[in-house]
Design an enzyme around this catalytic site. Structure first.
Site, PDB file in Angstrom:
ATOM      1  CG  ASP A 139      24.949 -53.646  25.031  1.00 48.06           C
ATOM      2  OD1 ASP A 139      26.026 -53.413  25.595  1.00 48.06           O
ATOM      3  OD2 ASP A 139      24.181 -52.745  24.625  1.00 48.06           O
ATOM      4  CE  LYS A 171      28.149 -51.355  21.786  1.00 46.20           C
ATOM      5  NZ  LYS A 171      28.494 -50.728  23.038  1.00 46.20           N
ATOM      6  CB  THR A 216      29.433 -44.440  35.092  1.00 50.63           C
ATOM      7  OG1 THR A 216      30.810 -44.831  34.891  1.00 50.63           O
ATOM      8  CG2 THR A 216      28.687 -45.576  35.737  1.00 50.63           C
ATOM      9  NE  ARG A 246      47.573 -50.767  30.519  1.00 45.59           N
ATOM     10  CZ  ARG A 246      48.786 -51.165  30.157  1.00 45.59           C
ATOM     11  NH1 ARG A 246      49.735 -50.282  29.917  1.00 45.59           N
ATOM     12  NH2 ARG A 246      49.061 -52.446  30.009  1.00 45.59           N
ATOM     13  CE  LYS A 306      38.630 -47.157  37.072  1.00 44.23           C
ATOM     14  NZ  LYS A 306      39.679 -47.690  36.209  1.00 44.23           N
ATOM     15  CG  ASN A 333      41.093 -43.937  36.438  1.00 46.91           C
ATOM     16  OD1 ASN A 333      42.042 -44.709  36.315  1.00 46.91           O
ATOM     17  ND2 ASN A 333      39.966 -44.098  35.788  1.00 46.91           N
ATOM     18  CG  PHE A 361      50.475 -42.774  33.275  1.00 54.50           C
ATOM     19  CD1 PHE A 361      50.589 -44.156  33.227  1.00 54.50           C
ATOM     20  CD2 PHE A 361      49.297 -42.201  32.830  1.00 54.50           C
ATOM     21  CE1 PHE A 361      49.560 -44.956  32.775  1.00 54.50           C
ATOM     22  CE2 PHE A 361      48.250 -42.984  32.367  1.00 54.50           C
ATOM     23  CZ  PHE A 361      48.396 -44.363  32.345  1.00 54.50           C
ATOM     24  N   GLY A 387      43.026 -37.665  27.536  1.00 52.91           N
ATOM     25  CA  GLY A 387      41.643 -37.718  27.073  1.00 52.91           C
ATOM     26  C   GLY A 387      41.142 -39.115  27.343  1.00 52.91           C
ATOM     27  CB  CYS A 440      38.732 -43.783  32.190  1.00 52.77           C
ATOM     28  SG  CYS A 440      37.914 -45.339  31.770  1.00 52.77           S
TER      29      CYS A 440
HETATM   30  N1  NAD Z   1      36.692 -48.150  28.728  1.00 54.57           N
HETATM   31  C1  NAD Z   1      37.650 -48.344  29.626  1.00 54.57           C
HETATM   32  O1  NAD Z   1      38.834 -48.361  29.309  1.00 54.57           O
HETATM   33  C2  NAD Z   1      37.303 -48.533  31.073  1.00 54.57           C
HETATM   34  C3  NAD Z   1      38.281 -48.974  31.963  1.00 54.57           C
HETATM   35  C4  NAD Z   1      37.948 -49.166  33.305  1.00 54.57           C
HETATM   36  C5  NAD Z   1      36.656 -48.905  33.741  1.00 54.57           C
HETATM   37  N2  NAD Z   1      35.710 -48.457  32.855  1.00 54.57           N
HETATM   38  C6  NAD Z   1      34.353 -48.221  33.346  1.00 54.57           C
HETATM   39  O2  NAD Z   1      33.527 -49.286  32.906  1.00 54.57           O
HETATM   40  C7  NAD Z   1      32.204 -48.815  32.638  1.00 54.57           C
HETATM   41  C8  NAD Z   1      31.812 -49.183  31.209  1.00 54.57           C
HETATM   42  O3  NAD Z   1      32.670 -48.500  30.322  1.00 54.57           O
HETATM   43  P1  NAD Z   1      32.749 -48.880  28.781  1.00 54.57           P
HETATM   44  O4  NAD Z   1      33.860 -48.085  28.209  1.00 54.57           O
HETATM   45  O5  NAD Z   1      32.763 -50.357  28.624  1.00 54.57           O
HETATM   46  O6  NAD Z   1      31.320 -48.309  28.281  1.00 54.57           O
HETATM   47  P2  NAD Z   1      30.588 -48.559  26.877  1.00 54.57           P
HETATM   48  O7  NAD Z   1      29.791 -47.344  26.646  1.00 54.57           O
HETATM   49  O8  NAD Z   1      31.581 -49.017  25.864  1.00 54.57           O
HETATM   50  O9  NAD Z   1      29.625 -49.799  27.171  1.00 54.57           O
HETATM   51  C9  NAD Z   1      28.486 -49.753  27.969  1.00 54.57           C
HETATM   52  C10 NAD Z   1      27.432 -50.679  27.368  1.00 54.57           C
HETATM   53  O10 NAD Z   1      26.368 -50.866  28.289  1.00 54.57           O
HETATM   54  C11 NAD Z   1      25.169 -51.015  27.548  1.00 54.57           C
HETATM   55  N3  NAD Z   1      24.033 -50.824  28.465  1.00 54.57           N
HETATM   56  C12 NAD Z   1      23.657 -49.714  29.121  1.00 54.57           C
HETATM   57  N4  NAD Z   1      22.586 -49.955  29.897  1.00 54.57           N
HETATM   58  C13 NAD Z   1      22.285 -51.256  29.757  1.00 54.57           C
HETATM   59  C14 NAD Z   1      21.297 -52.128  30.315  1.00 54.57           C
HETATM   60  N5  NAD Z   1      20.375 -51.710  31.195  1.00 54.57           N
HETATM   61  N6  NAD Z   1      21.284 -53.409  29.915  1.00 54.57           N
HETATM   62  C15 NAD Z   1      22.188 -53.874  29.040  1.00 54.57           C
HETATM   63  N7  NAD Z   1      23.155 -53.109  28.485  1.00 54.57           N
HETATM   64  C16 NAD Z   1      23.206 -51.824  28.836  1.00 54.57           C
HETATM   65  C17 NAD Z   1      25.305 -49.987  26.455  1.00 54.57           C
HETATM   66  O11 NAD Z   1      24.449 -50.260  25.361  1.00 54.57           O
HETATM   67  C18 NAD Z   1      26.791 -50.152  26.098  1.00 54.57           C
HETATM   68  O12 NAD Z   1      26.986 -51.085  25.056  1.00 54.57           O
HETATM   69  C19 NAD Z   1      32.245 -47.312  32.904  1.00 54.57           C
HETATM   70  O13 NAD Z   1      31.805 -47.075  34.211  1.00 54.57           O
HETATM   71  C20 NAD Z   1      33.714 -46.975  32.778  1.00 54.57           C
HETATM   72  O14 NAD Z   1      34.072 -45.865  33.547  1.00 54.57           O
HETATM   73  C21 NAD Z   1      36.008 -48.283  31.533  1.00 54.57           C
END
Ligand code: NAD
Length: 434
Positions: free
Chosen positions: A30, A35, A86, A154, A207, A211, A252, A260, A263
């Site tokens: 990261d 972190k 994203t 989830r 995906k 969703n 659901f 909210g 995602c």
């Molecule tokens: N949170 C969920 O429940 C969930 C479920 C399914 C899919 N997703 C998808 O997964 C992806 C990540 O979601 P998340 O909730 O884990 O996001 P998040 O914001 O919790 O984590 C993303 C991490 O990536 C790091 N980061 C960004 N650019 C970087 C780089 N170049 N090098 C290293 N680290 C980098 C950030 O510092 C951050 O810690 C998204 O596309 C989201 O839509 C999330």
């Protein structure tokens, strides 16, 4: 197998920990130094049940480590996962791919030997091909394939979802890429969880379609709930009557304050934009987004109505502000619409949430954080049950009513019912769709 996980947030950390538990050697990367420092000390930066124990176990076994050094992690890795955020792009609703493409460039510079670059982040159709082009342009010599592996976990049940998934979706372009992905998920394949191999575009679309469908299902029952209120039906029983139909299913279908989270809001928006870009408007999804916004705002009216038309000067206790129980994630939580509106209308808001304060303190200015529902109820005018954490599911209503100045409850998760609330001494009770 050696795996690098780029992005150690909710998805990257859970995936990295679980892959290491499969027996793979995983380095989580990261760019956020805070972190990585926490993780290196053995602390988990997010709240996710069971993650701390599983992480400690795999660190101790020498299979899991954390670094800020992307190049070192990628070098020698057979599979490099992109699990960066994203979020919604400011201004236009598209998915912001800045982090994904930046990661792709950094990976390109560091790759050595045959590597599969796997996008786990939720990305619009065509992104994996763009990742491939970016890497190819930067490193014409590189020996690599890309794969799309959207994540369906989830928050709050992430480890179980990862270890016992309904399905794993893998978009690939070559047999070599498919073999590596097969190796990565071998333990799940052996336990006969379905693995769907498909092309990149289909994987990406699965995906968003999944969703958007779930967001539609929630919004559908929320709209039915509103009609139930007008015609005297009970949405809980309607949902049960619907959900027992195997074609519909009971998940659901819980009416509430609107969806909210990290995602659904951003993914429905991104799908709507994708449709517009291709001149195929996603009319259902666009309507879902609009209706969901209305539903969240309607909750504010419900609370104000319960307080005889004004919350000005009244003490309102909000139970639960994270977007759902068992997470500390506040992204796009309904509370971010509802609580500021109450504060703005002059309410003195007290908030109780087992994990929400860390992020919520900044996001919800002007509220008073308390750690106990009963203490917060002291001389309060209204109780709002907004997120159904377990500790709010079996409240002693009598004890609460006794403490309150004017006992009223807006039960926005339909946990209790009017009869029991009245029996306990509540003068006013409202819920959703009943
Ligand atoms: N949170 C969920 O429940 C969930 C479920 C399914 C899919 N997703 C998808 O997964 C992806 C990540 O979601 P998340 O909730 O884990 O996001 P998040 O914001 O919790 O984590 C993303 C991490 O990536 C790091 N980061 C960004 N650019 C970087 C780089 N170049 N090098 C290293 N680290 C980098 C950030 O510092 C951050 O810690 C998204 O596309 C989201 O839509 C999330």
């Amino acid at each position: 197998m050696k795996i690098a996980m780029i992005g150690t947030g909710y998805v990257g950390l859970v995936s990295g920990v679980c892959f290491s538990d499969f027996g793979h050697e995983v380095i989580c990367v990261d760019k956020d130094p805070r972190k990585i420092e926490m993780l290196t000390r053995g602390e988990v930066p997010i709240y996710e049940p069971g993650l701390d124990v599983l992480m400690a176990k795999n660190v101790a076994a020498g299979r899991l480590s954390f670094t800020q050094d992307l190049a070192a992690a990628v070098e020698g890795a057979e599979a490099v996962f992109i699990a960066v955020g994203t979020p919604t792009r400011r201004g236009d609703g598209h998915a912001d791919l800045t982090y994904v493409m930046a990661a792709a460039e950094e990976i390109a510079a560091a790759m050595s030997g045959y590597t599969v670059v796997v996008t786990k982040s939720t990305v619009p159709v065509g992104t994996n091909s763009a990742v491939e082009r970016t890497i190819r342009n930067a490193r014409p010599d590189a020996d690599f394939d890309v794969a799309s592996n959207p994540e369906f976990l989830r928050e709050g049940a992430a480890i179980d979802d990862f270890m016992r998934p309904d399905r794993v979706v893998v978009g690939v372009t070559s047999d070599r890429g498919r073999d590596i992905m097969g190796e990565v998920y071998r333990p799940l394949f052996l336990r006969e969880f379905p693995v769907i191999y498909t092309d990149l575009e289909t994987a990406e679309m699965i995906k968003y379609a999944a969703n958007a469908f779930l967001a539609t299902k929630i919004t559908f029952i929320n709209e039915i709930a509103r009609l139930c209120e007008k015609v005297g039906a009970d949405v809980k029983e309607v949902a049960r009557g619907m959900g027992l139909d195997g074609r519909i299913g009971n998940k659901f279908l819980h009416a509430g304050p609107g969806y909210g989270g990290s995602c659904f809001p951003k993914d429905t928006q991104a799908l709507a934009r994708m449709g517009q870009d291709h001149a195929v408007p996603m009319q259902i999804t666009e309507t879902v987004i609009k209706v969901n916004d209305e539903i969240k705002r309607r909750m504010i009216d419900k609370i104000v109505d319960l307080c005889d038309g004004s919350v000005n000067g009244k003490v309102v206790v909000v139970l639960g502000v994270t977007f759902k129980p068992n997470t500390d994630d506040m992204r796009d939580a309904p509370s971010l619409t509802i609580v500021p509106a109450l504060v703005g209308a002059g309410a003195k808001v007290r908030v109780v949430d087992p994990q929400g304060a860390r992020e919520g303190t900044l996001l919800l200015p002007g509220v008073n954080w308390m750690d106990d529902a009963y203490k917060a109820a002291q001389k309060a005018d209204c109780l709002v049950l907004l997120t159904e954490w377990n500790e709010f599911r079996a409240l002693d209503l009598k004890r609460l009513a006794k403490k309150m100045a004017s006992p009223r409850m807006a039960d926005l998760r339909n946990i209790y019912n009017a009869k029991d609330a009245e029996k306990a001494g509540f003068e006013g009770y409202t819920s959703v769709g009943r």
